[in-house]
Scaffold this active site. Structure first.
Site, PDB file in Angstrom:
ATOM      1  N   ASP A   1       0.834  -1.207   0.000  1.00  9.94           N
ATOM      2  CA  ASP A   1       0.000   0.000   0.000  1.00  9.94           C
ATOM      3  C   ASP A   1       0.867   1.255   0.000  1.00  9.94           C
ATOM      4  O   ASP A   1       1.969   1.255   0.542  1.00  9.94           O
ATOM      5  CB  ASP A   1      -0.910  -0.027   1.239  1.00  9.94           C
ATOM      6  CG  ASP A   1      -2.065   0.948   1.110  1.00  9.94           C
ATOM      7  OD1 ASP A   1      -2.364   1.389  -0.023  1.00  9.94           O
ATOM      8  OD2 ASP A   1      -2.672   1.291   2.140  1.00  9.94           O
TER       9      ASP A   1
ATOM     10  N   HIS B   1       2.268   3.455  -9.020  1.00  7.04           N
ATOM     11  CA  HIS B   1       2.116   2.029  -9.343  1.00  7.04           C
ATOM     12  C   HIS B   1       3.334   1.545 -10.148  1.00  7.04           C
ATOM     13  O   HIS B   1       3.828   0.438  -9.949  1.00  7.04           O
ATOM     14  CB  HIS B   1       0.826   1.780 -10.121  1.00  7.04           C
ATOM     15  CG  HIS B   1      -0.423   2.105  -9.333  1.00  7.04           C
ATOM     16  ND1 HIS B   1      -0.585   1.714  -8.023  1.00  7.04           N
ATOM     17  CD2 HIS B   1      -1.551   2.798  -9.655  1.00  7.04           C
ATOM     18  CE1 HIS B   1      -1.773   2.128  -7.573  1.00  7.04           C
ATOM     19  NE2 HIS B   1      -2.365   2.800  -8.551  1.00  7.04           N
TER      20      HIS B   1
ATOM     21  N   TRP C   1     -11.764  -2.546  -8.354  1.00  9.62           N
ATOM     22  CA  TRP C   1     -12.533  -2.133  -9.547  1.00  9.62           C
ATOM     23  C   TRP C   1     -13.242  -0.808  -9.322  1.00  9.62           C
ATOM     24  O   TRP C   1     -13.671  -0.162 -10.274  1.00  9.62           O
ATOM     25  CB  TRP C   1     -13.578  -3.207  -9.899  1.00  9.62           C
ATOM     26  CG  TRP C   1     -12.998  -4.538 -10.265  1.00  9.62           C
ATOM     27  CD1 TRP C   1     -12.991  -5.657  -9.501  1.00  9.62           C
ATOM     28  CD2 TRP C   1     -12.345  -4.891 -11.501  1.00  9.62           C
ATOM     29  NE1 TRP C   1     -12.372  -6.688 -10.174  1.00  9.62           N
ATOM     30  CE2 TRP C   1     -11.972  -6.251 -11.405  1.00  9.62           C
ATOM     31  CE3 TRP C   1     -12.044  -4.196 -12.671  1.00  9.62           C
ATOM     32  CZ2 TRP C   1     -11.305  -6.924 -12.430  1.00  9.62           C
ATOM     33  CZ3 TRP C   1     -11.383  -4.869 -13.695  1.00  9.62           C
ATOM     34  CH2 TRP C   1     -11.025  -6.211 -13.562  1.00  9.62           C
TER      35      TRP C   1
ATOM     36  N   LEU D   1      11.500 -20.334  -5.184  1.00 13.28           N
ATOM     37  CA  LEU D   1      10.415 -19.538  -4.584  1.00 13.28           C
ATOM     38  C   LEU D   1       9.116 -19.654  -5.395  1.00 13.28           C
ATOM     39  O   LEU D   1       9.163 -19.680  -6.630  1.00 13.28           O
ATOM     40  CB  LEU D   1      10.837 -18.056  -4.547  1.00 13.28           C
ATOM     41  CG  LEU D   1       9.808 -17.085  -3.978  1.00 13.28           C
ATOM     42  CD1 LEU D   1       9.775 -17.185  -2.449  1.00 13.28           C
ATOM     43  CD2 LEU D   1      10.117 -15.637  -4.387  1.00 13.28           C
TER      44      LEU D   1
HETATM   45  C1  FPP Z   1      -2.023   0.184  -3.280  1.00 13.18           C
HETATM   46  O1  FPP Z   1      -1.573   1.497  -3.428  1.00 13.18           O
HETATM   47  C2  FPP Z   1      -1.595  -0.658  -4.352  1.00 13.18           C
HETATM   48  C3  FPP Z   1      -2.414  -1.228  -5.270  1.00 13.18           C
HETATM   49  C4  FPP Z   1      -3.854  -1.022  -5.303  1.00 13.18           C
HETATM   50  C5  FPP Z   1      -1.935  -2.113  -6.299  1.00 13.18           C
HETATM   51  C6  FPP Z   1      -0.576  -2.717  -6.108  1.00 13.18           C
HETATM   52  C7  FPP Z   1       0.136  -2.600  -7.361  1.00 13.18           C
HETATM   53  C8  FPP Z   1       1.483  -2.519  -7.484  1.00 13.18           C
HETATM   54  C9  FPP Z   1       2.405  -2.655  -6.360  1.00 13.18           C
HETATM   55  C10 FPP Z   1       2.117  -2.252  -8.793  1.00 13.18           C
HETATM   56  C11 FPP Z   1       1.851  -3.248  -9.834  1.00 13.18           C
HETATM   57  C12 FPP Z   1       2.098  -4.632  -9.437  1.00 13.18           C
HETATM   58  C13 FPP Z   1       2.628  -5.561 -10.227  1.00 13.18           C
HETATM   59  C14 FPP Z   1       2.718  -6.944  -9.762  1.00 13.18           C
HETATM   60  C15 FPP Z   1       3.160  -5.248 -11.552  1.00 13.18           C
HETATM   61  P1  FPP Z   1      -2.647   2.651  -3.394  1.00 13.18           P
HETATM   62  O2  FPP Z   1      -2.847   3.120  -4.781  1.00 13.18           O
HETATM   63  O3  FPP Z   1      -3.871   2.200  -2.674  1.00 13.18           O
HETATM   64  O4  FPP Z   1      -1.895   3.730  -2.564  1.00 13.18           O
HETATM   65  P2  FPP Z   1      -2.554   4.873  -1.672  1.00 13.18           P
HETATM   66  O5  FPP Z   1      -3.103   4.184  -0.440  1.00 13.18           O
HETATM   67  O6  FPP Z   1      -1.397   5.750  -1.359  1.00 13.18           O
HETATM   68  O7  FPP Z   1      -3.596   5.540  -2.506  1.00 13.18           O
END
Ligand code: FPP
Length: 225
Positions: free
Chosen positions: A12, A29, A62, A124
């Site tokens: 997160d 991301h 989503w 792994l």
């Molecule tokens: C949360 O950050 C993260 C996600 C919803 C998606 C996780 C995705 C990645 C780590 C990148 C892509 C992954 C791969 C495997 C290629 P957030 O957007 O909720 O952060 P915030 O809480 O600061 O808004």
């Protein structure tokens, strides 16, 4: 000493990381994907770690703006295509969990492809949780076994889950203290670590320090010492 055989991470803080730098959320991301690679490579070199399960897209994600969802889908597809060689080079077996039927045919194909092309890797196991929610996983499992003549047991339910392995160490970055519908059954006795670091800033050093703390915890699983 405990071994962190199965590490699960709620990644997160990508959006906030980008916003702090005056960038669009999706840049967070992108940076987060690089950390996925670093952490996976680190875990693949640590023989005590058998599984790494990463929460990449939840059943609730989503609800985000369409463009962000589309970006995440594209990022995931590109990541899997570009990193296939790294998976194989590091002997990492890719095993998705979640209900991927909701994804585009092309993304489903890429996921299947990487799964098959890393099936021979016996190091792994990296699981990406994709369109994953623990409540959805438990419901799907119950529906699979509901017509069985026998009573449902812990073992039969576990066997019907996407992830059949208990979590030893669960980490959440980004400062919040909640599980957000991630591996609820499997984390019944997991040790929980919540860190303020935003995912794109999370390093292998941070993970190593958490693992060191984890190894010293006395785990009793409800029993006595
Ligand atoms: C949360 O950050 C993260 C996600 C919803 C998606 C996780 C995705 C990645 C780590 C990148 C892509 C992954 C791969 C495997 C290629 P957030 O957007 O909720 O952060 P915030 O809480 O600061 O808004």
């Amino acid at each position: 000493m405990n071994k962190a055989k199965h590490i699960a991470i709620i990644m997160d803080g990508n959006g906030r990381w980008a916003e702090i730098q005056g960038k669009k959320r999706v840049k967070g991301h992108e940076a987060g994907a690089k950390v996925v690679k670093q952490i996976t490579t680190y875990c693949s070199a640590n023989k005590d770690i058998e599984r790494l399960t990463l929460y990449a897209f939840s059943t609730e994600n989503w609800k985000r703006p369409r463009l962000e969802v589309e970006f995440l889908m594209k990022l995931l597809e590109n990541y899997l295509k570009n990193e296939l060689a790294t998976y194989v080079a590091n002997n990492v077996h890719f095993e998705p969990i979640g209900d991927i039927k909701a994804f585009s045919k092309s993304l489903q194909q890429t996921i299947q492809d990487v799964k098959e092309k890393t099936a021979h890797c016996d190091g792994l196991i990296q699981s990406l949780a994709l369109n994953y929610g623990a409540q959805d996983e438990i419901l799907r499992a119950l529906n699979k076994i509901k017509n069985s003549e026998n009573d449902i047991t812990e073992a039969t339910l576990l066997d019907a889950l996407d992830c059949k392995h208990e979590v030893d160490l669960l980490i959440r970055t980004g400062g919040d203290h909640r599980l957000s519908n991630f591996l609820l059954w499997q984390s019944a006795y997991a040790e929980l670590f919540f860190v303020d670091t935003l995912w794109p800033d999370f390093t292998t050093n941070d993970l190593e320090n958490i693992i060191i703390k984890f190894t010293k915890i006395e785990r009793r699983f409800g029993g006595l010492k």
